[in-house]
Write an enzyme that holds these catalytic residues in place. Structure first.
Site, mmCIF file in Angstrom:
data_model
loop_
_atom_site.group_PDB
_atom_site.id
_atom_site.type_symbol
_atom_site.label_atom_id
_atom_site.label_comp_id
_atom_site.label_asym_id
_atom_site.label_seq_id
_atom_site.Cartn_x
_atom_site.Cartn_y
_atom_site.Cartn_z
ATOM 1 N N TYR A 33 0.838 -1.199 0.000
ATOM 2 C CA TYR A 33 0.000 0.000 0.000
ATOM 3 C C TYR A 33 0.867 1.241 0.000
ATOM 4 O O TYR A 33 2.067 1.185 0.258
ATOM 5 C CB TYR A 33 -0.954 0.006 1.196
ATOM 6 C CG TYR A 33 -0.341 0.382 2.524
ATOM 7 C CD1 TYR A 33 -0.599 1.622 3.102
ATOM 8 C CD2 TYR A 33 0.486 -0.506 3.214
ATOM 9 C CE1 TYR A 33 -0.050 1.974 4.324
ATOM 10 C CE2 TYR A 33 1.037 -0.170 4.433
ATOM 11 C CZ TYR A 33 0.771 1.067 4.988
ATOM 12 O OH TYR A 33 1.332 1.419 6.194
ATOM 13 N N ARG A 52 8.227 4.477 -4.826
ATOM 14 C CA ARG A 52 8.301 3.435 -3.802
ATOM 15 C C ARG A 52 7.296 2.326 -4.079
ATOM 16 O O ARG A 52 7.574 1.140 -3.834
ATOM 17 C CB ARG A 52 8.073 4.023 -2.411
ATOM 18 C CG ARG A 52 8.294 3.003 -1.292
ATOM 19 C CD ARG A 52 8.259 3.627 0.077
ATOM 20 N NE ARG A 52 6.969 4.261 0.357
ATOM 21 C CZ ARG A 52 6.723 4.983 1.450
ATOM 22 N NH1 ARG A 52 7.671 5.188 2.338
ATOM 23 N NH2 ARG A 52 5.524 5.517 1.640
ATOM 24 N N ARG A 100 -6.676 -21.002 -1.928
ATOM 25 C CA ARG A 100 -5.680 -20.900 -0.869
ATOM 26 C C ARG A 100 -4.506 -21.842 -1.102
ATOM 27 O O ARG A 100 -4.662 -23.059 -1.200
ATOM 28 C CB ARG A 100 -6.312 -21.178 0.485
ATOM 29 C CG ARG A 100 -5.355 -20.932 1.646
ATOM 30 C CD ARG A 100 -5.985 -21.205 2.997
ATOM 31 N NE ARG A 100 -4.985 -21.056 4.044
ATOM 32 C CZ ARG A 100 -4.694 -19.927 4.671
ATOM 33 N NH1 ARG A 100 -5.349 -18.828 4.346
ATOM 34 N NH2 ARG A 100 -3.758 -19.876 5.605
ATOM 35 N N LYS A 147 6.591 -1.874 1.699
ATOM 36 C CA LYS A 147 5.431 -1.302 2.394
ATOM 37 C C LYS A 147 4.234 -2.236 2.244
ATOM 38 O O LYS A 147 3.325 -2.001 1.438
ATOM 39 C CB LYS A 147 5.115 0.097 1.873
ATOM 40 C CG LYS A 147 4.190 0.905 2.788
ATOM 41 C CD LYS A 147 4.106 2.345 2.326
ATOM 42 C CE LYS A 147 3.126 3.156 3.170
ATOM 43 N NZ LYS A 147 3.594 3.336 4.557
ATOM 44 N N GLU A 179 12.336 2.386 14.068
ATOM 45 C CA GLU A 179 11.403 3.444 13.674
ATOM 46 C C GLU A 179 10.206 3.420 14.599
ATOM 47 O O GLU A 179 10.137 2.600 15.519
ATOM 48 C CB GLU A 179 10.982 3.273 12.210
ATOM 49 C CG GLU A 179 10.432 1.916 11.873
ATOM 50 C CD GLU A 179 10.296 1.687 10.360
ATOM 51 O OE1 GLU A 179 10.343 2.658 9.594
ATOM 52 O OE2 GLU A 179 10.135 0.523 9.965
#
Length: 284
Positions: A33, A52, A100, A147, A179
């Site tokens: 995301y 990014r 799955r 991310k 962070e």
């Protein structure tokens, strides 16, 4: 009034948007995301977020359903359709639905969604007081430079901070701060030097972080990219976090101990003002 969201090429009322229960973003957190801030109806730091996004997709061998021009157009359309003046755009791309299986499917059809969130970014009571953070062990997976949507541990950390009457958590690994739960961490030494952790797989390569480093150097604020300990942070003159959702936010207490004078510091405030001015003038 319902928000208008984007889902796989369609514009829908938020209550009408549905994603398959077999989507790998739901089953495996197999998705990435990006979050882009909006000020005055324009996109802030969008080129960095787009770059990014491309990197995250490549690292996970995923493809974007839209080309670069179309993706920018969708961002602009969702701002217009929701009459968004100030807030955020959240975009998520998953590998898509498949039966799955832990192995990646051979020919997936990615799922792409975008939605907006109204939020006051330029003004916040916390800008006057700063935020308080606690330190916690960093128990996330090691590819934090991608991310992804697997944000359970950051959610645990944020919730623990709230239970301890703090605003956020700074995560610690091997004795050094990595962070915050959803932001990059920075300190300003008593000598006036900006210090932030260097880029690696240990931290997200923050777009606002990169912008602040550029602006600091341009403003004559010396900057050093290296790891620092929680104790060094507590002994610093100033501290702050950076992210697309808060820009530059002062940190004035760590584990209950005041940083410097216990109020937002002058370098932090200077960098925030420079960031807002520069990025608003370059918004698209």
């Amino acid at each position: 009034m319902q928000r208008i969201v984007y889902l796989n090429g369609e514009w829908l009322a938020e209550s009408e948007a549905k994603v398959s229960i077999f989507d790998r973003g739901f089953l495996f957190a197999d998705a990435i995301y990006e979050v882009t801030a909006v000020i005055g109806g324009k996109l802030i730091d969008y080129p960095g977020h787009a770059a990014r996004l491309k990197r995250s997709l490549a690292e996970l061998r995923m493809t974007c359903p839209l080309d670069a021009d179309s993706l920018l157009d969708v961002h602009r359309q969702i701002v217009a359709r929701n009459n968004l003046d100030e807030g955020l755009i959240y975009m998520q791309i998953s590998r898509g639905p498949a039966d799955r299986d832990f192995a990646f499917p051979a020919n997936p059809t990615p799922t792409i969604t975008l939605f907006t969130q109204e939020k006051g970014i330029l003004s916040s009571p916390k800008l006057e007081t700063g935020i308080s953070v606690i330190t916690m062990p960093d128990l996330r997976w090691v590819r934090r430079d991608i991310k992804t949507v697997q944000l359970l541990y950051p959610s645990i950390a944020k919730t623990e901070a709230m239970h301890r009457n703090a605003d956020d958590a700074w995560l610690v690994e091997d004795g050094f701060v990595t962070e915050a739960s959803s932001a990059n961490a920075h300190i300003v030494t008593t000598e006036g030097k900006l210090v932030t952790r260097s880029l690696s797989t240990a931290i997200l390569h923050g777009i606002t972080r990169a912008s602040i480093l550029d602006l600091a150097r341009g403003a004559g604020v010396p900057a050093e990219e290296r790891a620092f300990t929680p104790q060094e942070a507590k002994n610093a003159a100033e501290a702050f976090i950076t992210s697309a959702t808060s820009f530059v936010m002062p940190v004035t207490r760590i584990d209950g101990e005041p940083i410097g004078a216990g109020i937002p510091g002058p370098i932090t405030q200077r960098l925030r003002a420079a960031y807002v001015e520069d990025r608003r003038s370059n918004a698209i």
